[in-house]
Write an enzyme that holds these catalytic residues in place. Structure first.
Site, PDB file in Angstrom:
ATOM      1  N   GLY A   3      -5.092   1.645  -2.143  1.00 13.73           N
ATOM      2  CA  GLY A   3      -4.284   0.365  -2.146  1.00 13.73           C
ATOM      3  C   GLY A   3      -4.691  -0.754  -2.776  1.00 13.73           C
ATOM      4  CG  ASP A  22      -5.152   6.911 -22.626  1.00 16.56           C
ATOM      5  OD1 ASP A  22      -6.603   6.988 -22.158  1.00 16.56           O
ATOM      6  OD2 ASP A  22      -4.589   7.807 -22.313  1.00 16.56           O
ATOM      7  CG  ASP A  67      -3.044  -5.183  -4.377  1.00 17.33           C
ATOM      8  OD1 ASP A  67      -4.140  -5.940  -4.381  1.00 17.33           O
ATOM      9  OD2 ASP A  67      -2.563  -5.023  -3.252  1.00 17.33           O
ATOM     10  CG  ASP A  98      -2.144  -0.826   1.347  1.00 24.21           C
ATOM     11  OD1 ASP A  98      -2.070  -1.755   0.121  1.00 24.21           O
ATOM     12  OD2 ASP A  98      -2.759  -0.971   2.179  1.00 24.21           O
ATOM     13  CD  GLU A 152     -10.367   7.236 -23.957  1.00 22.11           C
ATOM     14  OE1 GLU A 152     -10.951   7.949 -23.208  1.00 22.11           O
ATOM     15  OE2 GLU A 152      -9.025   7.641 -24.421  1.00 22.11           O
ATOM     16  NE  ARG A 211      -9.263   2.724 -22.754  1.00 18.19           N
ATOM     17  CZ  ARG A 211      -8.887   3.824 -22.365  1.00 18.19           C
ATOM     18  NH1 ARG A 211      -7.562   4.282 -22.058  1.00 18.19           N
ATOM     19  NH2 ARG A 211      -9.782   4.913 -21.913  1.00 18.19           N
ATOM     20  CG  ASP A 233     -12.055   8.833 -18.630  1.00 18.12           C
ATOM     21  OD1 ASP A 233     -11.556   8.907 -17.557  1.00 18.12           O
ATOM     22  OD2 ASP A 233     -11.713   8.175 -19.697  1.00 18.12           O
TER      23      ASP A 233
HETATM   24  C1  ARE Z   1      -7.563  15.178 -14.817  1.00 23.11           C
HETATM   25  C2  ARE Z   1      -8.746  15.692 -13.747  1.00 23.11           C
HETATM   26  C3  ARE Z   1     -10.101  15.709 -14.508  1.00 23.11           C
HETATM   27  C4  ARE Z   1     -10.251  16.662 -15.733  1.00 23.11           C
HETATM   28  C5  ARE Z   1      -8.927  16.269 -16.561  1.00 23.11           C
HETATM   29  C6  ARE Z   1      -8.574  17.130 -17.785  1.00 23.11           C
HETATM   30  O1  ARE Z   1      -8.862  14.534 -12.773  1.00 23.11           O
HETATM   31  O2  ARE Z   1     -11.227  15.996 -13.595  1.00 23.11           O
HETATM   32  O3  ARE Z   1     -11.055  16.630 -16.458  1.00 23.11           O
HETATM   33  O4  ARE Z   1      -7.677  16.176 -15.851  1.00 23.11           O
HETATM   34  O5  ARE Z   1      -8.281  18.200 -17.271  1.00 23.11           O
HETATM   35  C7  ARE Z   1      -6.197  10.605 -17.044  1.00 23.11           C
HETATM   36  C8  ARE Z   1      -7.009  10.467 -15.496  1.00 23.11           C
HETATM   37  C9  ARE Z   1      -7.626  11.600 -15.366  1.00 23.11           C
HETATM   38  C10 ARE Z   1      -7.087  12.898 -15.469  1.00 23.11           C
HETATM   39  C11 ARE Z   1      -6.200  13.130 -16.542  1.00 23.11           C
HETATM   40  C12 ARE Z   1      -5.422  14.123 -16.751  1.00 23.11           C
HETATM   41  O6  ARE Z   1      -7.646   9.371 -15.588  1.00 23.11           O
HETATM   42  O7  ARE Z   1      -8.230  11.616 -14.151  1.00 23.11           O
HETATM   43  O8  ARE Z   1      -8.153  14.230 -15.213  1.00 23.11           O
HETATM   44  O9  ARE Z   1      -5.476  11.715 -16.968  1.00 23.11           O
HETATM   45  O10 ARE Z   1      -4.268  14.123 -15.942  1.00 23.11           O
HETATM   46  C13 ARE Z   1     -10.893  13.456 -23.588  1.00 23.11           C
HETATM   47  C14 ARE Z   1      -9.817  12.442 -24.539  1.00 23.11           C
HETATM   48  C15 ARE Z   1     -10.113  11.218 -23.790  1.00 23.11           C
HETATM   49  C16 ARE Z   1      -9.656  11.133 -22.408  1.00 23.11           C
HETATM   50  C17 ARE Z   1     -10.649  12.035 -21.478  1.00 23.11           C
HETATM   51  C18 ARE Z   1     -10.010  12.185 -20.249  1.00 23.11           C
HETATM   52  O11 ARE Z   1     -10.501  12.329 -26.139  1.00 23.11           O
HETATM   53  O12 ARE Z   1      -9.088  10.246 -24.566  1.00 23.11           O
HETATM   54  O13 ARE Z   1     -10.448  13.390 -22.132  1.00 23.11           O
HETATM   55  N1  ARE Z   1      -9.654   9.838 -21.772  1.00 23.11           N
HETATM   56  C19 ARE Z   1      -8.412   8.953 -21.234  1.00 23.11           C
HETATM   57  C20 ARE Z   1      -8.374   8.089 -20.350  1.00 23.11           C
HETATM   58  C21 ARE Z   1      -8.584   8.943 -18.985  1.00 23.11           C
HETATM   59  C22 ARE Z   1      -7.271   9.417 -19.026  1.00 23.11           C
HETATM   60  C23 ARE Z   1      -6.650  10.272 -20.254  1.00 23.11           C
HETATM   61  C24 ARE Z   1      -7.009   9.957 -21.225  1.00 23.11           C
HETATM   62  C25 ARE Z   1      -5.388  10.671 -20.211  1.00 23.11           C
HETATM   63  O14 ARE Z   1      -9.565   7.116 -20.450  1.00 23.11           O
HETATM   64  O15 ARE Z   1      -8.810   8.222 -17.939  1.00 23.11           O
HETATM   65  O16 ARE Z   1      -7.033  10.677 -17.758  1.00 23.11           O
HETATM   66  O17 ARE Z   1      -4.305   9.638 -20.139  1.00 23.11           O
HETATM   67  C26 ARE Z   1     -15.804  15.153 -24.156  1.00 23.11           C
HETATM   68  C27 ARE Z   1     -14.608  15.321 -25.416  1.00 23.11           C
HETATM   69  C28 ARE Z   1     -13.706  13.904 -25.306  1.00 23.11           C
HETATM   70  C29 ARE Z   1     -13.135  13.957 -23.808  1.00 23.11           C
HETATM   71  C30 ARE Z   1     -14.224  13.959 -23.076  1.00 23.11           C
HETATM   72  C31 ARE Z   1     -13.658  14.174 -21.540  1.00 23.11           C
HETATM   73  O18 ARE Z   1     -16.563  13.974 -24.491  1.00 23.11           O
HETATM   74  O19 ARE Z   1     -15.478  15.081 -26.763  1.00 23.11           O
HETATM   75  O20 ARE Z   1     -12.906  14.138 -26.296  1.00 23.11           O
HETATM   76  O21 ARE Z   1     -12.167  12.843 -23.920  1.00 23.11           O
HETATM   77  O22 ARE Z   1     -14.987  15.043 -23.240  1.00 23.11           O
HETATM   78  O23 ARE Z   1     -14.327  13.581 -20.446  1.00 23.11           O
HETATM   79 CA    CA Z   2      -2.305  -3.077  -1.805  1.00 19.33          CA
END
Ligand code: ARE
Ligand code: CA
Length: 595
Positions: free
Chosen positions: A168, A325, A170, A148, A354, A323, A421
């Site tokens: 924590g 990203d 895993d 953790d 994605e 998958r 997300d």
């Molecule tokens: C952090 C904050 C969030 C904030 C974000 C952006 O926690 O509250 O909204 O920053 O400022 C990962 C983490 C997130 C983190 C982010 C940045 O899991 O917690 O969020 O990193 O540090 C777009 C992209 C899509 C992306 C989403 C998030 O097109 O590919 O934004 N999703 C992937 C993953 C996420 C991951 C990342 C990408 C980065 O699944 O988990 O985030 O590696 C509309 C638009 C979409 C947009 C969507 C956002 O639908 O059309 O294009 O998706 O809104 O919800």
């Molecule tokens: Ca653990």
């Protein structure tokens, strides 16, 4: 006939190879106008006039359009075709490469010059039977308190994570819960990133070749995959190739050596020296997320490095796919190489992009198998959770989503109602509660969405915890630690998920059959559809309203089988009759199968 509405191109998604000896063609026309659609086809080299007619079937409708489709068999692999459309008055229009005309000769002919194997969008066969479960590893189960992180918080149903909370979870925890996943009936689990990274979500990767010690190590992943496989569960990981983390060795080298870094071409530095504070002078994921420097995936050297990463984890641990990203912001040439690499290491590996919007350009067979179907999710949210659209609009949005892709791509979708997300579906239902007579029907609407997901075309995906009634708003609230305390779980809901998964697994038509809309009772809020795999026909009916409905319904025309029908959910049996009275409670559903 409205010639303006008629549309076909000799390309995906209007013409595509489905097998070594068959292509599917689709044509669009104004809704309700064409009563008979045919395609006339032949080998490209036989003289004109020897075309064989094929009746097309009405496959889907939107508010504006009808889509007709049919399968052209070819023994010579060379196809030439044109369409013949007729309206209710018997007026006919020909449609070919030159456009629409009442004269056949003026319409021209479309060509599918040669059906080469590479025209086929090949997807692994096992995807048809897959039910997916998405796990956010930090929040699923803590199987090993020894690893953790220092500031680990209490794992309780009341926990409300902040962006940087630790609980924590895993790989050991996931391993412990394999029997749970098996009991639920899922056959594929998708884990968000597990590689070394400073964050809880691990989308800012420091080392692509190392499992984060907070989750475990390579050996443990290998064991997890092997044990999952033994239970009939495949495993997919998350590939974050659009950007790295700041601690990634190549990025450190760039910051240190600037212009002279050998990794200069791997990133998008906007000036030298490269600075991270207070402002980043390099491109990042989204805007200003300096923890995620964007990778230049068009660079051949970087591409080779990342392709090796993808191959490495498949070879070393036996995972079943990736998958991808932020898949739509990565270089397409890179993805083509990625597909070749991954499929050469494991031919039946699954590749899911994605992409939150229309994904046609990536789903032509040369890049991804399918995508996370957020377009579908939007429709499910609007219809079931928000009740913002009616049956016809919902059906139309489903139709458009399907008609934008080939059959293979539609089958390879991860169909979801929520993810790490998004807001959780149940929370959206509650937020848009109906409140009539104090009856909220929130869980009922989630159940109905799940009923739909499990009877629709494409892979149903469950976001961990939805099956026990977990709640949560947008990120980070949708990432609460999984509720394991059975007292705090909605066991009835769990039972419903289990039943629906089992039904999907029992009925081949639900997994591999075609989908056809059958009832669209706008005023009553009743939707019915047919899944048909050629040997079995399953009829799904759902009541999307807070009122009980009784409806006298006509069984679909041309039903092959005249046997008894039973509702697979309630067990009620219906004797064969041309017309049948069915009763559905508020937000009720039934799955009529032949007995
Ligand atoms: C952090 C904050 C969030 C904030 C974000 C952006 O926690 O509250 O909204 O920053 O400022 C990962 C983490 C997130 C983190 C982010 C940045 O899991 O917690 O969020 O990193 O540090 C777009 C992209 C899509 C992306 C989403 C998030 O097109 O590919 O934004 N999703 C992937 C993953 C996420 C991951 C990342 C990408 C980065 O699944 O988990 O985030 O590696 C509309 C638009 C979409 C947009 C969507 C956002 O639908 O059309 O294009 O998706 O809104 O919800
Ligand atoms: Ca653990």
């Amino acid at each position: 006939m409205n010639l303006e509405a008629i549309y076909h191109i000799d390309d995906i998604p209007y013409a595509f190879a489905v097998r070594a000896d068959a292509i599917k063609v689709r044509i669009r026309a104004k809704r309700g106008e064409v009563v008979r659609a045919r395609v006339l086809h032949s080998d490209r080299y036989v003289p004109y006039g020897h075309e064989v007619p094929l009746e097309l079937e009405l496959a889907a409708s939107t508010a504006a359009h009808d889509y007709f489709e049919g399968l052209i068999q070819t023994s010579t692999f060379r196809v030439r075709y044109l369409f013949l459309l007729e309206d209710a008055e018997g007026r006919a229009v020909w449609y070919g490469e030159l456009g629409a005309s009442v004269h056949r000769d003026k319409a021209g002919l479309f060509h599918f010059p040669y059906l080469n194997p590479s025209n086929i969008h090949e997807v692994p066969d096992w995807i048809h039977d897959a039910v997916v479960y998405q796990i956010f590893p930090e929040r699923f189960c803590n199987g090993d308190p020894a690893n953790d992180p220092p500031l680990t918080e209490a794992w309780t149903p009341e926990a409300r994570p902040r962006p940087d909370s630790w609980y924590g979870g895993d790989l050991a925890g996931i391993r412990q819960k394999l029997p749970y996943l098996q009991e639920l009936g899922v056959t594929l689990m998708y884990l968000t990133p597990v590689f070394l990274s400073p964050s809880t979500h691990k989308y800012d990767i420091s080392d692509y070749l190392k499992i984060d010690p907070q989750f475990g190590d390579m050996e443990l992943l290998r064991t997890l995959v092997a044990e999952a496989h033994a239970l009939g569960i495949r495993v997919m990981l998350d590939a974050v190739f659009n950007h790295s983390g700041q601690e990634f060795f190549a990025f450190r080298d760039l910051v240190e050596k600037g212009e002279n870094s050998s990794y200069r071409q791997w990133f998008y530095a906007e000036g030298f020296p490269v600075t991270e504070e207070p402002e980043a002078n390099y491109l990042t994921f989204a805007t200003g997320i300096k923890t995620m420097p964007k990778l230049r995936t068009s660079d051949a050297e970087l591409a080779q490095y990342l392709l090796e990463v993808a191959a490495y984890w498949i070879r070393e641990t036996g995972i079943d796919g990736w998958r991808l990203d932020v898949a739509n912001e990565v270089d397409m040439g890179f993805w083509r190489g990625f597909r070749q690499k991954v499929k050469s290491v494991k031919p039946d590996a699954l590749i899911i992009g994605e992409i939150m919007h229309h994904a046609g350009p990536w789903l032509r067979g040369d890049q991804f198998d399918g995508v996370m179907n957020y377009v579908l999710r939007e429709a499910l949210v609007d219809f079931f959770a928000k009740q913002a659209i009616g049956v016809r609009e919902f059906s139309a949005r489903l139709a458009l989503n399907r008609m934008m892709h080939s059959d293979a791509a539609n089958q390879a979708m991860f169909n979801l109602i929520g993810s790490h997300d998004t807001d959780r579906f149940l929370t959206l239902c509650e937020r848009h509660g109906l409140g009539w007579n104090d009856l909220k029907y929130d869980v009922e609407r989630l159940r109905l969405a799940v009923f739909f997901l499990m009877t629709y075309t494409g892979m149903p995906m469950i976001y961990y915890g939805d099956e026990v009634g977990m709640r949560g708003g947008y990120d980070p609230d949708c990432r609460r630690p999984m509720i394991w305390d059975e007292e705090a779980q909605d066991r009835e809901l769990f039972g419903f998920f289990r039943t629906m998964i089992a039904l999907r697994r029992r009925h081949r038509a639900l997994r591999r059959g075609t989908y056809r809309s059958w009832l669209e009772e706008e005023a009553l809020g009743v939707l019915g559809y047919i899944r048909d795999d050629g040997t079995e026909q399953v009829l799904a009916v759902l009541n999307h309203s807070p009122n009980p409905v009784e409806l006298e319904l006509e069984l679909p025309a041309g039903r092959r089988v005249g046997g008894m029908l039973a509702d697979a959910l309630s067990g009620a049996v219906y004797t064969p009759a041309a017309r049948q009275v069915l009763a559905l409670p508020p937000f009720g559903c039934m799955l009529l199968v032949e007995t």
